[in-house]
Design a protein around this motif. Structure first.
Motif, PDB file in Angstrom:
ATOM      1  N   LEU A  18     -44.041-115.146  31.274  1.00  0.00           N
ATOM      2  CA  LEU A  18     -43.789-114.405  30.048  1.00  0.00           C
ATOM      3  C   LEU A  18     -42.611-113.448  30.213  1.00  0.00           C
ATOM      4  O   LEU A  18     -42.600-112.612  31.123  1.00  0.00           O
ATOM      5  CB  LEU A  18     -45.024-113.598  29.644  1.00  0.00           C
ATOM      6  CG  LEU A  18     -46.297-114.388  29.356  1.00  0.00           C
ATOM      7  CD1 LEU A  18     -47.439-113.430  29.076  1.00  0.00           C
ATOM      8  CD2 LEU A  18     -46.092-115.332  28.185  1.00  0.00           C
ATOM      9  N   VAL A  19     -41.626-113.581  29.344  1.00  0.00           N
ATOM     10  CA  VAL A  19     -40.572-112.585  29.216  1.00  0.00           C
ATOM     11  C   VAL A  19     -40.996-111.682  28.056  1.00  0.00           C
ATOM     12  O   VAL A  19     -40.846-112.053  26.890  1.00  0.00           O
ATOM     13  CB  VAL A  19     -39.206-113.229  28.933  1.00  0.00           C
ATOM     14  CG1 VAL A  19     -38.139-112.151  28.743  1.00  0.00           C
ATOM     15  CG2 VAL A  19     -38.814-114.168  30.063  1.00  0.00           C
ATOM     16  N   VAL A  20     -41.592-110.544  28.376  1.00  0.00           N
ATOM     17  CA  VAL A  20     -42.091-109.618  27.357  1.00  0.00           C
ATOM     18  C   VAL A  20     -41.075-108.493  27.219  1.00  0.00           C
ATOM     19  O   VAL A  20     -40.858-107.721  28.155  1.00  0.00           O
ATOM     20  CB  VAL A  20     -43.468-109.048  27.743  1.00  0.00           C
ATOM     21  CG1 VAL A  20     -44.025-108.188  26.613  1.00  0.00           C
ATOM     22  CG2 VAL A  20     -44.439-110.174  28.085  1.00  0.00           C
ATOM     23  N   ARG A  25     -37.335 -95.795  24.690  1.00  0.00           N
ATOM     24  CA  ARG A  25     -36.314 -94.761  24.898  1.00  0.00           C
ATOM     25  C   ARG A  25     -34.907 -95.327  24.673  1.00  0.00           C
ATOM     26  O   ARG A  25     -33.986 -95.099  25.459  1.00  0.00           O
ATOM     27  CB  ARG A  25     -36.447 -94.142  26.290  1.00  0.00           C
ATOM     28  CG  ARG A  25     -37.819 -93.493  26.529  1.00  0.00           C
ATOM     29  CD  ARG A  25     -37.892 -92.892  27.932  1.00  0.00           C
ATOM     30  NE  ARG A  25     -39.222 -92.333  28.181  1.00  0.00           N
ATOM     31  CZ  ARG A  25     -40.233 -93.014  28.699  1.00  0.00           C
ATOM     32  NH1 ARG A  25     -40.061 -94.287  29.031  1.00  0.00           N
ATOM     33  NH2 ARG A  25     -41.408 -92.449  28.891  1.00  0.00           N
ATOM     34  N   HIS A  26     -34.776 -96.113  23.610  1.00  0.00           N
ATOM     35  CA  HIS A  26     -33.496 -96.690  23.175  1.00  0.00           C
ATOM     36  C   HIS A  26     -32.904 -97.654  24.198  1.00  0.00           C
ATOM     37  O   HIS A  26     -31.685 -97.876  24.226  1.00  0.00           O
ATOM     38  CB  HIS A  26     -32.483 -95.583  22.858  1.00  0.00           C
ATOM     39  CG  HIS A  26     -32.997 -94.536  21.919  1.00  0.00           C
ATOM     40  ND1 HIS A  26     -33.501 -94.844  20.676  1.00  0.00           N
ATOM     41  CD2 HIS A  26     -33.122 -93.191  22.061  1.00  0.00           C
ATOM     42  CE1 HIS A  26     -33.892 -93.729  20.079  1.00  0.00           C
ATOM     43  NE2 HIS A  26     -33.690 -92.710  20.900  1.00  0.00           N
ATOM     44  N   ALA A  27     -33.747 -98.247  25.053  1.00  0.00           N
ATOM     45  CA  ALA A  27     -33.271 -99.233  26.027  1.00  0.00           C
ATOM     46  C   ALA A  27     -34.134-100.492  25.935  1.00  0.00           C
ATOM     47  O   ALA A  27     -35.351-100.403  25.715  1.00  0.00           O
ATOM     48  CB  ALA A  27     -33.316 -98.670  27.441  1.00  0.00           C
ATOM     49  N   LEU A  28     -33.509-101.650  26.091  1.00  0.00           N
ATOM     50  CA  LEU A  28     -34.246-102.906  26.138  1.00  0.00           C
ATOM     51  C   LEU A  28     -34.957-102.999  27.476  1.00  0.00           C
ATOM     52  O   LEU A  28     -34.324-102.917  28.536  1.00  0.00           O
ATOM     53  CB  LEU A  28     -33.292-104.086  25.957  1.00  0.00           C
ATOM     54  CG  LEU A  28     -33.947-105.470  25.929  1.00  0.00           C
ATOM     55  CD1 LEU A  28     -34.873-105.615  24.729  1.00  0.00           C
ATOM     56  CD2 LEU A  28     -32.882-106.567  25.909  1.00  0.00           C
ATOM     57  N   CYS A  29     -36.276-103.159  27.436  1.00  0.00           N
ATOM     58  CA  CYS A  29     -37.086-103.171  28.655  1.00  0.00           C
ATOM     59  C   CYS A  29     -37.913-104.448  28.727  1.00  0.00           C
ATOM     60  O   CYS A  29     -38.269-105.039  27.710  1.00  0.00           O
ATOM     61  CB  CYS A  29     -38.021-101.960  28.704  1.00  0.00           C
ATOM     62  SG  CYS A  29     -37.169-100.367  28.793  1.00  0.00           S
ATOM     63  N   ALA A  30     -38.216-104.847  29.950  1.00  0.00           N
ATOM     64  CA  ALA A  30     -39.041-106.025  30.202  1.00  0.00           C
ATOM     65  C   ALA A  30     -40.260-105.619  31.021  1.00  0.00           C
ATOM     66  O   ALA A  30     -40.197-104.705  31.846  1.00  0.00           O
ATOM     67  CB  ALA A  30     -38.240-107.092  30.949  1.00  0.00           C
ATOM     68  N   ALA A 133     -39.460-101.981  32.776  1.00  0.00           N
ATOM     69  CA  ALA A 133     -38.212-101.705  33.482  1.00  0.00           C
ATOM     70  C   ALA A 133     -37.041-102.050  32.581  1.00  0.00           C
ATOM     71  O   ALA A 133     -37.043-103.091  31.919  1.00  0.00           O
ATOM     72  CB  ALA A 133     -38.128-102.516  34.772  1.00  0.00           C
ATOM     73  N   PRO A 134     -36.017-101.192  32.515  1.00  0.00           N
ATOM     74  CA  PRO A 134     -34.824-101.541  31.745  1.00  0.00           C
ATOM     75  C   PRO A 134     -34.224-102.857  32.239  1.00  0.00           C
ATOM     76  O   PRO A 134     -34.147-103.110  33.448  1.00  0.00           O
ATOM     77  CB  PRO A 134     -33.877-100.364  32.004  1.00  0.00           C
ATOM     78  CG  PRO A 134     -34.777 -99.224  32.374  1.00  0.00           C
ATOM     79  CD  PRO A 134     -35.923 -99.856  33.121  1.00  0.00           C
ATOM     80  N   VAL A 135     -33.806-103.682  31.314  1.00  0.00           N
ATOM     81  CA  VAL A 135     -33.234-104.981  31.672  1.00  0.00           C
ATOM     82  C   VAL A 135     -32.023-104.811  32.570  1.00  0.00           C
ATOM     83  O   VAL A 135     -31.811-105.591  33.512  1.00  0.00           O
ATOM     84  CB  VAL A 135     -32.889-105.763  30.386  1.00  0.00           C
ATOM     85  CG1 VAL A 135     -31.980-106.953  30.707  1.00  0.00           C
ATOM     86  CG2 VAL A 135     -34.158-106.238  29.695  1.00  0.00           C
TER      87      VAL A 135
END
Length: 254
Positions: A18-20, A25-30, A133-135
């Motif tokens: 899964l890539v969730v 906080r305005h960041a793309l996170c996984a 975690a931020p991408v």
């Protein structure tokens, strides 16, 4: 039907990974989990697991999503708004390199899941911790699997994550998928910050407002306002019925 001998073919297992993705906080996170067992014990990895004998791929992905995040699947095109614990889920790609798993031949069918700002995750299965975690931290600043992350992901999960991020980045250009990162009612500013987080760019607020409110079927007024972002009251919108955007929201060149 002629006789069939299963032993004539090499056995292999099927997993779902899964890539969730969410915006925090305005960041793309996984979502990543720390593996508690071999192989790659102690390394960060994407959540996932083996497909059971009595379930299809979609059911396996939905089960893993619930077990790892507590999220249920929101069916694409469903008339009802996404529930508070709902997530967009779609199949991403299949990965079958013979050497991708040192245990045995394992084919993974990866899925992409998107949801609004999510709480701290809980670890489950063979994971001893989990985190958002931020991408950029996982893949490097350009968001690709080849940029050299400080702590490489287990298996081929950097490649899978990179493919999932690129799928999200490209799909929000021509579809309403960006609204899957938003709560049921949101402002144009909140939607803009989703685009900025996913694309990793800054967008002009006025031009963005004109484009999204002028695209037929993209946004529908919700009939209220909010001050949750500070400043003057901002109009609330809901996702419209359009699945394809015409004209598309083209990604700026960087």
């Amino acid at each position: 039907m002629p006789p069939y001998d299963p032993s004539a073919f090499p056995p292999f297992a099927v997993t779902v990974d899964l890539v969730v993705l969410t915006v925090r906080r305005h960041a793309l996170c996984a979502l990543v989990v720390r593996r508690g067992e071999a192989p790659f014990q102690g390394r960060w990895a994407l959540p996932g697991g083996f497909v059971r004998a009595d379930e299809d791929l979609g059911a396996a992905a939905a089960r893993e999503l619930v077990e790892e995040t507590g999220l249920c699947v929101h069916e694409p095109g469903a008339p009802a708004p996404m529930p508070a614990n709902g997530a967009h889920l779609e199949q991403l790609a299949t990965y079958g390199d013979p050497e991708r798993d040192p245990r045995m031949r394992v084919v993974s069918v990866a899925h992409l899941a998107l949801s609004p700002d999510l709480p701290a995750p809980r670890a489950g299965g063979d994971a001893n911790s989990a985190r958002w975690a931020p991408v950029e931290e996982l893949l490097g600043k350009d968001g690709s699997a080849d940029d050299g992350a400080p702590e490489p992901l287990a298996f081929d999960h950097a490649r899978i994550l990179g493919d999932g991020v690129e799928r999200a980045r490209s799909k929000i250009e021509y579809s309403s998928l960006a609204t899957a990162f938003c709560p049921p009612e949101f402002t144009v500013g909140e939607l803009r910050r989703v685009y900025e987080a996913v694309w990793g760019v800054a967008l002009d607020p006025r031009n963005f407002h004109r484009k999204v409110t002028g695209t037929p079927g993209f946004l529908v007024p919700a009939g209220g306002t909010t001050t949750r972002q500070g400043g003057r009251p901002a109009q609330l919108f809901r996702a419209g019925g359009a699945t394809l955007l015409n004209p598309p929201m083209l990604r700026p060149e960087v």
